[in-house]
Motif scaffolding. Structure first.
Motif, PDB file in Angstrom:
ATOM      1  N   LEU A  64     -25.580   4.281  20.715  1.00 43.91           N
ATOM      2  CA  LEU A  64     -24.573   5.333  20.590  1.00 43.91           C
ATOM      3  C   LEU A  64     -24.301   5.652  19.121  1.00 43.91           C
ATOM      4  N   GLU A  65     -24.462   4.662  18.248  1.00 41.20           N
ATOM      5  CA  GLU A  65     -24.310   4.921  16.819  1.00 41.20           C
ATOM      6  C   GLU A  65     -25.396   5.891  16.338  1.00 41.20           C
ATOM      7  N   GLU A  66     -26.613   5.699  16.837  1.00 43.26           N
ATOM      8  CA  GLU A  66     -27.693   6.612  16.462  1.00 43.26           C
ATOM      9  C   GLU A  66     -27.477   7.998  17.063  1.00 43.26           C
ATOM     10  N   GLU A  67     -26.853   8.066  18.226  1.00 41.97           N
ATOM     11  CA  GLU A  67     -26.468   9.372  18.784  1.00 41.97           C
ATOM     12  C   GLU A  67     -25.513  10.082  17.824  1.00 41.97           C
ATOM     13  N   SER A  68     -24.622   9.327  17.229  1.00 42.46           N
ATOM     14  CA  SER A  68     -23.688   9.914  16.271  1.00 42.46           C
ATOM     15  C   SER A  68     -24.430  10.447  15.046  1.00 42.46           C
ATOM     16  N   VAL A  69     -25.424   9.704  14.584  1.00 44.91           N
ATOM     17  CA  VAL A  69     -26.249  10.179  13.463  1.00 44.91           C
ATOM     18  C   VAL A  69     -27.022  11.425  13.895  1.00 44.91           C
ATOM     19  N   LEU A  70     -27.527  11.406  15.121  1.00 36.61           N
ATOM     20  CA  LEU A  70     -28.261  12.567  15.628  1.00 36.61           C
ATOM     21  C   LEU A  70     -27.373  13.806  15.670  1.00 36.61           C
ATOM     22  N   ASP A  71     -26.102  13.626  15.955  1.00 36.56           N
ATOM     23  CA  ASP A  71     -25.180  14.769  15.938  1.00 36.56           C
ATOM     24  C   ASP A  71     -25.212  15.466  14.578  1.00 36.56           C
ATOM     25  N   THR A  72     -25.278  14.685  13.517  1.00 33.15           N
ATOM     26  CA  THR A  72     -25.348  15.268  12.173  1.00 33.15           C
ATOM     27  C   THR A  72     -26.627  16.072  12.011  1.00 33.15           C
ATOM     28  N   TYR A  73     -27.745  15.478  12.412  1.00 32.94           N
ATOM     29  CA  TYR A  73     -29.013  16.204  12.336  1.00 32.94           C
ATOM     30  C   TYR A  73     -28.971  17.467  13.198  1.00 32.94           C
ATOM     31  N   ALA A  74     -28.424  17.354  14.396  1.00 38.22           N
ATOM     32  CA  ALA A  74     -28.408  18.498  15.315  1.00 38.22           C
ATOM     33  C   ALA A  74     -27.569  19.645  14.768  1.00 38.22           C
ATOM     34  N   VAL A  75     -26.379  19.330  14.299  1.00 44.30           N
ATOM     35  CA  VAL A  75     -25.477  20.381  13.822  1.00 44.30           C
ATOM     36  C   VAL A  75     -25.966  20.982  12.509  1.00 44.30           C
ATOM     37  N   LYS A  76     -26.439  20.153  11.619  1.00 44.81           N
ATOM     38  CA  LYS A  76     -26.833  20.630  10.286  1.00 44.81           C
ATOM     39  C   LYS A  76     -28.307  21.015  10.183  1.00 44.81           C
ATOM     40  N   GLY A  77     -29.164  20.411  11.012  1.00 47.26           N
ATOM     41  CA  GLY A  77     -30.594  20.578  10.804  1.00 47.26           C
ATOM     42  C   GLY A  77     -31.366  21.261  11.909  1.00 47.26           C
ATOM     43  N   THR A  78     -30.669  21.865  12.879  1.00 43.96           N
ATOM     44  CA  THR A  78     -31.388  22.581  13.939  1.00 43.96           C
ATOM     45  C   THR A  78     -30.878  24.012  14.058  1.00 43.96           C
ATOM     46  N   THR A  79     -31.725  24.850  14.613  1.00 48.33           N
ATOM     47  CA  THR A  79     -31.337  26.232  14.896  1.00 48.33           C
ATOM     48  C   THR A  79     -31.254  26.411  16.404  1.00 48.33           C
ATOM     49  N   GLY A  80     -30.478  27.383  16.800  1.00 50.22           N
ATOM     50  CA  GLY A  80     -30.407  27.728  18.217  1.00 50.22           C
ATOM     51  C   GLY A  80     -29.634  26.736  19.056  1.00 50.22           C
ATOM     52  N   ILE A  81     -28.617  26.108  18.476  1.00 50.95           N
ATOM     53  CA  ILE A  81     -27.824  25.150  19.247  1.00 50.95           C
ATOM     54  C   ILE A  81     -27.154  25.899  20.398  1.00 50.95           C
ATOM     55  N   PRO A  82     -27.414  25.471  21.618  1.00 50.23           N
ATOM     56  CA  PRO A  82     -26.847  26.171  22.781  1.00 50.23           C
ATOM     57  C   PRO A  82     -25.434  25.676  23.111  1.00 50.23           C
ATOM     58  N   TRP A  83     -24.469  26.067  22.291  1.00 51.03           N
ATOM     59  CA  TRP A  83     -23.103  25.556  22.462  1.00 51.03           C
ATOM     60  C   TRP A  83     -22.533  25.863  23.838  1.00 51.03           C
ATOM     61  N   LYS A  84     -22.735  27.088  24.310  1.00 54.23           N
ATOM     62  CA  LYS A  84     -22.194  27.442  25.631  1.00 54.23           C
ATOM     63  C   LYS A  84     -22.796  26.554  26.714  1.00 54.23           C
ATOM     64  N   LYS A  85     -24.098  26.331  26.626  1.00 54.21           N
ATOM     65  CA  LYS A  85     -24.750  25.471  27.619  1.00 54.21           C
ATOM     66  C   LYS A  85     -24.270  24.035  27.475  1.00 54.21           C
ATOM     67  N   PHE A  86     -24.068  23.581  26.248  1.00 53.75           N
ATOM     68  CA  PHE A  86     -23.568  22.225  26.036  1.00 53.75           C
ATOM     69  C   PHE A  86     -22.252  22.031  26.786  1.00 53.75           C
ATOM     70  N   PHE A  87     -21.318  22.961  26.597  1.00 54.06           N
ATOM     71  CA  PHE A  87     -20.024  22.827  27.267  1.00 54.06           C
ATOM     72  C   PHE A  87     -20.151  23.026  28.775  1.00 54.06           C
ATOM     73  N   LYS A  88     -21.009  23.940  29.174  1.00 54.80           N
ATOM     74  CA  LYS A  88     -21.227  24.162  30.605  1.00 54.80           C
ATOM     75  C   LYS A  88     -21.735  22.882  31.270  1.00 54.80           C
ATOM     76  N   TYR A  89     -22.765  22.273  30.696  1.00 52.97           N
ATOM     77  CA  TYR A  89     -23.360  21.087  31.303  1.00 52.97           C
ATOM     78  C   TYR A  89     -22.465  19.862  31.164  1.00 52.97           C
ATOM     79  N   THR A  90     -21.696  19.805  30.092  1.00 57.32           N
ATOM     80  CA  THR A  90     -20.804  18.665  29.892  1.00 57.32           C
ATOM     81  C   THR A  90     -19.689  18.640  30.932  1.00 57.32           C
ATOM     82  N   PHE A  91     -19.189  19.805  31.293  1.00 59.81           N
ATOM     83  CA  PHE A  91     -18.041  19.867  32.194  1.00 59.81           C
ATOM     84  C   PHE A  91     -18.391  20.374  33.590  1.00 59.81           C
ATOM     85  N   SER A  92     -19.668  20.334  33.944  1.00 57.60           N
ATOM     86  CA  SER A  92     -20.103  20.869  35.238  1.00 57.60           C
ATOM     87  C   SER A  92     -19.860  19.917  36.397  1.00 57.60           C
ATOM     88  N   GLY A  93     -19.590  18.657  36.084  1.00 53.04           N
ATOM     89  CA  GLY A  93     -19.479  17.658  37.141  1.00 53.04           C
ATOM     90  C   GLY A  93     -20.823  17.046  37.487  1.00 53.04           C
TER      91      GLY A  93
END
Length: 175
Positions: A64-93
């Protein structure tokens, strides 16, 4: 946990092979493949694939610590982050929601909210490495990337992963 081949800077595995290695080492509770709550839609599978490929290309494993590091890479180092899909899938049940609930139940709020703090030095290192990249990594992976070596892709994007020593955590949290 032992270091995997894709976690070497000059890894000669293809992205497909690195992804297979990563997926072979995920515990059953953390393996997400798409479920009926998310309609088994292709968008969900592509969302998960993008995330899993980030683990491989940025050389991060499963704590989970590496997931936290990955969050930094994802937010700062990737394009096309699907924020709407992230929230949709996170709260879909669906399975992603269930995974988050399980993690919260197993580790508690204090442990989970302390993860970014525990990983802060590594997150700063990741942020500095992202600044050296020549272009951002795509969230949605072009099909031809899967047959290219991880080394070639890292060279193209100037991705410098954290070494085993840099990424070391005392008492990492695994699912």
């Amino acid at each position: 946990m032992r270091r995997l081949k894709y976690q070497e800077q000059d890894c000669e595995l293809t992205l497909k092979e690195g992804l297979e290695e990563y997926l072979d080492h995920i515990g059953p509770d953390a393996k997400l493949t798409g479920d009926e709550s998310n309609g088994l839609d292709e968008g969900y599978r592509q969302f998960l694939l993008g995330h899993d490929c980030q683990h491989v290309i940025f050389g991060l494993a499963l704590s989970l610590e590496e997931e936290s590091v990955l969050d930094t890479y994802a937010v700062k180092g990737t394009t096309g982050i699907p924020w709407k899909k992230f929230f949709k899938y996170t709260f879909s049940g669906g399975e992603l929601t269930k995974l988050y609930k399980k993690i919260f139940k197993d580790y508690g709020a204090t442990r989970l909210f302390s993860l970014p703090f525990r990983a802060r030095k590594k997150k700063v290192m990741a942020w500095k490495r992202v600044k050296l990249m020549t272009k951002k990594w795509p969230w949605y992976i072009p099909e031809d990337y899967f047959s290219r070596t991880i080394k070639d892709l890292r060279d193209e994007y100037n991705i410098k992963i954290l070494s085993e020593e840099e990424l070391h955590f005392e008492d990492p949290t695994y699912m």
